[in-house]
Each structure stands twice: as C-alpha cells, then as structure tokens.
Design a protein around this motif. Structure first.
Motif, PDB file in Angstrom:
ATOM      1  N   PRO A 166      46.250  23.976  27.434  1.00 47.40           N
ATOM      2  CA  PRO A 166      45.346  24.689  28.346  1.00 47.40           C
ATOM      3  C   PRO A 166      45.164  26.139  27.896  1.00 47.40           C
ATOM      4  O   PRO A 166      46.130  26.800  27.495  1.00 47.40           O
ATOM      5  CB  PRO A 166      46.085  24.642  29.693  1.00 47.40           C
ATOM      6  N   LYS A 167      43.944  26.612  27.919  1.00 47.25           N
ATOM      7  CA  LYS A 167      43.651  28.004  27.603  1.00 47.25           C
ATOM      8  C   LYS A 167      43.300  28.750  28.892  1.00 47.25           C
ATOM      9  O   LYS A 167      42.993  28.148  29.921  1.00 47.25           O
ATOM     10  CB  LYS A 167      42.486  28.101  26.614  1.00 47.25           C
ATOM     11  N   GLN A 168      43.354  30.068  28.831  1.00 48.09           N
ATOM     12  CA  GLN A 168      43.000  30.855  30.006  1.00 48.09           C
ATOM     13  C   GLN A 168      41.575  30.529  30.452  1.00 48.09           C
ATOM     14  O   GLN A 168      40.693  30.302  29.617  1.00 48.09           O
ATOM     15  CB  GLN A 168      43.102  32.342  29.697  1.00 48.09           C
ATOM     16  N   PRO A 169      41.334  30.521  31.756  1.00 46.78           N
ATOM     17  CA  PRO A 169      39.975  30.272  32.247  1.00 46.78           C
ATOM     18  C   PRO A 169      39.045  31.421  31.864  1.00 46.78           C
ATOM     19  O   PRO A 169      39.496  32.515  31.508  1.00 46.78           O
ATOM     20  CB  PRO A 169      40.148  30.169  33.761  1.00 46.78           C
ATOM     21  N   ARG A 170      37.773  31.155  31.909  1.00 47.21           N
ATOM     22  CA  ARG A 170      36.789  32.182  31.542  1.00 47.21           C
ATOM     23  C   ARG A 170      36.988  33.472  32.319  1.00 47.21           C
ATOM     24  O   ARG A 170      36.783  34.565  31.798  1.00 47.21           O
ATOM     25  CB  ARG A 170      35.367  31.665  31.790  1.00 47.21           C
ATOM     26  N   GLU A 171      37.376  33.345  33.588  1.00 54.67           N
ATOM     27  CA  GLU A 171      37.528  34.531  34.431  1.00 54.67           C
ATOM     28  C   GLU A 171      38.582  35.494  33.903  1.00 54.67           C
ATOM     29  O   GLU A 171      38.546  36.691  34.209  1.00 54.67           O
ATOM     30  CB  GLU A 171      37.889  34.112  35.866  1.00 54.67           C
ATOM     31  N   LEU A 172      39.528  34.982  33.121  1.00 52.46           N
ATOM     32  CA  LEU A 172      40.571  35.840  32.561  1.00 52.46           C
ATOM     33  C   LEU A 172      40.282  36.266  31.130  1.00 52.46           C
ATOM     34  O   LEU A 172      40.999  37.093  30.573  1.00 52.46           O
ATOM     35  CB  LEU A 172      41.922  35.104  32.581  1.00 52.46           C
ATOM     36  N   MET A 173      39.226  35.724  30.545  1.00 52.83           N
ATOM     37  CA  MET A 173      38.997  35.960  29.128  1.00 52.83           C
ATOM     38  C   MET A 173      37.652  36.593  28.814  1.00 52.83           C
ATOM     39  O   MET A 173      37.532  37.373  27.868  1.00 52.83           O
ATOM     40  CB  MET A 173      39.119  34.639  28.365  1.00 52.83           C
ATOM     41  N   ILE A 174      36.651  36.285  29.594  1.00 53.04           N
ATOM     42  CA  ILE A 174      35.299  36.775  29.314  1.00 53.04           C
ATOM     43  C   ILE A 174      34.817  37.611  30.489  1.00 53.04           C
ATOM     44  O   ILE A 174      34.642  37.107  31.604  1.00 53.04           O
ATOM     45  CB  ILE A 174      34.326  35.602  29.064  1.00 53.04           C
ATOM     46  N   PHE A 175      34.626  38.895  30.233  1.00 48.58           N
ATOM     47  CA  PHE A 175      34.173  39.826  31.262  1.00 48.58           C
ATOM     48  C   PHE A 175      32.738  40.247  30.962  1.00 48.58           C
ATOM     49  O   PHE A 175      32.264  40.128  29.833  1.00 48.58           O
ATOM     50  CB  PHE A 175      35.089  41.057  31.322  1.00 48.58           C
ATOM     51  N   HIS A 176      32.053  40.764  31.952  1.00 49.47           N
ATOM     52  CA  HIS A 176      30.644  41.118  31.787  1.00 49.47           C
ATOM     53  C   HIS A 176      30.419  42.609  32.039  1.00 49.47           C
ATOM     54  O   HIS A 176      30.750  43.118  33.102  1.00 49.47           O
ATOM     55  CB  HIS A 176      29.766  40.281  32.733  1.00 49.47           C
ATOM     56  N   ASN A 177      29.895  43.266  31.010  1.00 55.74           N
ATOM     57  CA  ASN A 177      29.456  44.673  31.081  1.00 55.74           C
ATOM     58  C   ASN A 177      30.598  45.678  31.165  1.00 55.74           C
ATOM     59  O   ASN A 177      30.393  46.859  30.843  1.00 55.74           O
ATOM     60  CB  ASN A 177      28.491  44.892  32.243  1.00 55.74           C
ATOM     61  N   ALA A 178      31.769  45.267  31.594  1.00 54.35           N
ATOM     62  CA  ALA A 178      32.938  46.150  31.640  1.00 54.35           C
ATOM     63  C   ALA A 178      34.178  45.288  31.819  1.00 54.35           C
ATOM     64  O   ALA A 178      34.083  44.106  32.168  1.00 54.35           O
ATOM     65  CB  ALA A 178      32.822  47.155  32.795  1.00 54.35           C
ATOM     66  N   TYR A 179      35.335  45.902  31.569  1.00 53.75           N
ATOM     67  CA  TYR A 179      36.587  45.170  31.721  1.00 53.75           C
ATOM     68  C   TYR A 179      36.808  44.794  33.180  1.00 53.75           C
ATOM     69  O   TYR A 179      36.475  45.559  34.102  1.00 53.75           O
ATOM     70  CB  TYR A 179      37.758  46.028  31.225  1.00 53.75           C
ATOM     71  N   ARG A 180      37.358  43.641  33.414  1.00 49.72           N
ATOM     72  CA  ARG A 180      37.654  43.202  34.775  1.00 49.72           C
ATOM     73  C   ARG A 180      38.715  44.103  35.391  1.00 49.72           C
ATOM     74  O   ARG A 180      39.795  44.296  34.827  1.00 49.72           O
ATOM     75  CB  ARG A 180      38.135  41.749  34.754  1.00 49.72           C
ATOM     76  N   ARG A 181      38.437  44.643  36.582  1.00 48.53           N
ATOM     77  CA  ARG A 181      39.354  45.600  37.199  1.00 48.53           C
ATOM     78  C   ARG A 181      39.842  45.170  38.579  1.00 48.53           C
ATOM     79  O   ARG A 181      40.554  45.927  39.245  1.00 48.53           O
ATOM     80  CB  ARG A 181      38.676  46.970  37.306  1.00 48.53           C
ATOM     81  N   ASP A 182      39.494  43.972  39.030  1.00 52.37           N
ATOM     82  CA  ASP A 182      40.032  43.517  40.311  1.00 52.37           C
ATOM     83  C   ASP A 182      41.431  42.929  40.080  1.00 52.37           C
ATOM     84  O   ASP A 182      41.967  42.969  38.976  1.00 52.37           O
ATOM     85  CB  ASP A 182      39.101  42.494  40.952  1.00 52.37           C
ATOM     86  N   ASN A 183      42.033  42.393  41.125  1.00 52.89           N
ATOM     87  CA  ASN A 183      43.390  41.877  41.037  1.00 52.89           C
ATOM     88  C   ASN A 183      43.407  40.548  40.274  1.00 52.89           C
ATOM     89  O   ASN A 183      42.932  39.521  40.769  1.00 52.89           O
ATOM     90  CB  ASN A 183      43.960  41.691  42.451  1.00 52.89           C
ATOM     91  N   MET A 184      43.966  40.550  39.070  1.00 54.71           N
ATOM     92  CA  MET A 184      44.021  39.339  38.262  1.00 54.71           C
ATOM     93  C   MET A 184      45.292  38.521  38.492  1.00 54.71           C
ATOM     94  O   MET A 184      45.425  37.420  37.944  1.00 54.71           O
ATOM     95  CB  MET A 184      43.933  39.706  36.767  1.00 54.71           C
ATOM     96  N   VAL A 185      46.222  39.044  39.283  1.00 52.52           N
ATOM     97  CA  VAL A 185      47.518  38.387  39.427  1.00 52.52           C
ATOM     98  C   VAL A 185      47.398  36.935  39.900  1.00 52.52           C
ATOM     99  O   VAL A 185      48.039  36.043  39.325  1.00 52.52           O
ATOM    100  CB  VAL A 185      48.439  39.207  40.363  1.00 52.52           C
ATOM    101  N   PRO A 186      46.600  36.624  40.936  1.00 53.76           N
ATOM    102  CA  PRO A 186      46.506  35.216  41.359  1.00 53.76           C
ATOM    103  C   PRO A 186      46.032  34.291  40.238  1.00 53.76           C
ATOM    104  O   PRO A 186      46.590  33.197  40.053  1.00 53.76           O
ATOM    105  CB  PRO A 186      45.507  35.262  42.520  1.00 53.76           C
ATOM    106  N   ASP A 187      45.033  34.714  39.482  1.00 51.04           N
ATOM    107  CA  ASP A 187      44.533  33.891  38.387  1.00 51.04           C
ATOM    108  C   ASP A 187      45.571  33.751  37.277  1.00 51.04           C
ATOM    109  O   ASP A 187      45.731  32.679  36.681  1.00 51.04           O
ATOM    110  CB  ASP A 187      43.245  34.488  37.811  1.00 51.04           C
TER     111      ASP A 187
END
Length: 240
Positions: A166-187
């Motif tokens: 299994p690889k990381q889901p897109r939400e953890l690997m591919i961001f749009h226009n800027a780095y993801r800055r919300d809480n990633m801990v649950p994912d």
C-alpha cells in the motif's frame, strides 16, 4: 501501476534487444542543463555480483541477471574541460552540485526501471549500494574522482510476485497550489495502520512492523553512514 520490488529472480538471460531498449531509455533521460551528470555500470559478471552481495548483504544482487549501478558523474565534464582548457568552477563542492548529480542518476534509474518493467521484467532499487561500503565498491568499480554511486538496480525475470505494498493516499502525497497545511495526523495514522495490517497478513514473511516506527528505525541506522565523508573522498567537498 502494478510495479513491486522483486528480490528473487529466474536464471533466465535477458535478450540483448531488451537490454538495448533499457540502454536507450537511460540515454533519453532528462537531466539538468542537458549536462547528463550521470553514468551507469551494467554488471552481468556473476563473480562481481557475488562480491557486491558480500559487501551489501542484498541477496537480489546475486540472483538478478543484470545489476546496474547508477552514479553521479562529473568526471566526463572535467575531462573535456581539461581537453578544451576551460576553467571548471567548484560546482562539485556545493550542495546543488551533489543534488544535480543525484537527481540525474535517480531519473536515469527510473527510466531503466520503467523500460524493464514494460518488457515484463522485475526490478528492485537498492540504496545499500550507496551506503553499505562506498569505498570498497568505488574501488571495485574503478570509479574516478568526481563519480559516486547513487543507487543500484536489480533486473531479471521474476521468480516471485509479492503482494503490492500500500502507498500513501493521494491526499498525503499530491497537494495543489501549496503544501498541505491542515491536520494530517488522522490520515497518517490511518495509513500507518494499513501498513501494519499489510505486514501482518501479506504472503510470505510476516512482521509486526508499522510504517512510522519502521521507517524512523531506518533513519537511525542511516545516522552511522557518514555519507558526507564518503562524498568528500570522491571529490565532493561540500562547502555551500
């Protein structure tokens, strides 16, 4: 989409036309400035592969049919600069110089990997070719100053077909226009659990490894590699 690392190979030879395709894919790799700051050593001599196995402990090196070492290479540009009496700046003494060579070699490895996989072969990148015994491998391969191993690639006819990791889901690997800055801990925790379940139920050897602890364990091991010292001995005295 079905790629997985293969560590056990058949003894079957790889046709030369297939190797020629892999070579051409390597040659067509995009590189920084079109400088082509890399070179590849293709090893089919079993005795050499056995020695590399002894140095690295990676069994796929001795069981694969071809083992390729992808190197960052500034020897070629230095050679022609000397021949043309061009003053060569100390680019290899900068972090960017090292990064350029590493990126070029890594891109070439992926070119070879995709070409090999497209022909039905199995592959396995081997980072231990860089870290396990850099001086011994450099001596064995007769590497000149300005050249260092970035990664190895085992290629051959697969004898196994392990479960797809299994690889990381897109939400953890591919961001749009800027780095993801919300809480990633649950994912991240969800993915960590997925890896634990995979390791506990996969075909073949099972483990209780999670993702986070297992990877951080590799980081701890890598703290002893002294890579900067090894780079300096290859002529890359990084100062900025």
């Amino acid at each position: 989409m079905d790629r997985r690392s293969i560590r056990r190979y058949e003894r079957e030879d790889i046709p030369q036309e297939t190797m020629d395709l892999i070579y051409e894919a390597i040659r067509n790799t995009p590189t920084s400035y079109n400088g082509q700051q890399f070179s590849v050593i293709d090893i089919d001599d079993q005795s050499v592969k056995e020695k590399l196995y002894e140095l690295t402990g990676q069994k796929q090196i001795k069981t694969c049919r071809r083992f390729m070492l992808f190197c960052a290479d500034y020897n070629k540009i230095r050679t022609i600069a000397d021949a043309k009496l061009i003053d060569l700046p100390g680019f290899t003494h900068t972090a960017d110089g090292v990064i350029v060579g590493v990126v070029d070699a890594a891109l070439a490895l992926m070119s070879a990997l995709v070409a090999a996989e497209s022909c039905g072969l199995g592959t396995c990148p081997i980072g231990y070719a860089r870290t396990a015994a850099p001086e011994a491998i450099a001596k064995m391969m007769d590497l000149p100053e300005g050249v260092f191993v970035v990664c190895g690639l085992a290629i051959g006819v697969p004898r196994e077909m392990p479960d797809l990791k299994p690889k990381q889901p897109r939400e953890l690997m591919i961001f749009h226009n800027a780095y993801r800055r919300d809480n990633m801990v649950p994912d991240l925790l969800k993915y960590d659990k997925q890896i634990s379940e995979y390791n506990a139920t996969r075909t073949g050897t099972k483990t209780d490894n999670d993702w986070a602890g297992h990877i951080i364990g590799y980081y701890r091991e890598a703290m002893a590699y002294k890579t900067l010292d090894a780079l300096r001995r290859r002529g890359f005295d990084v100062k900025q």
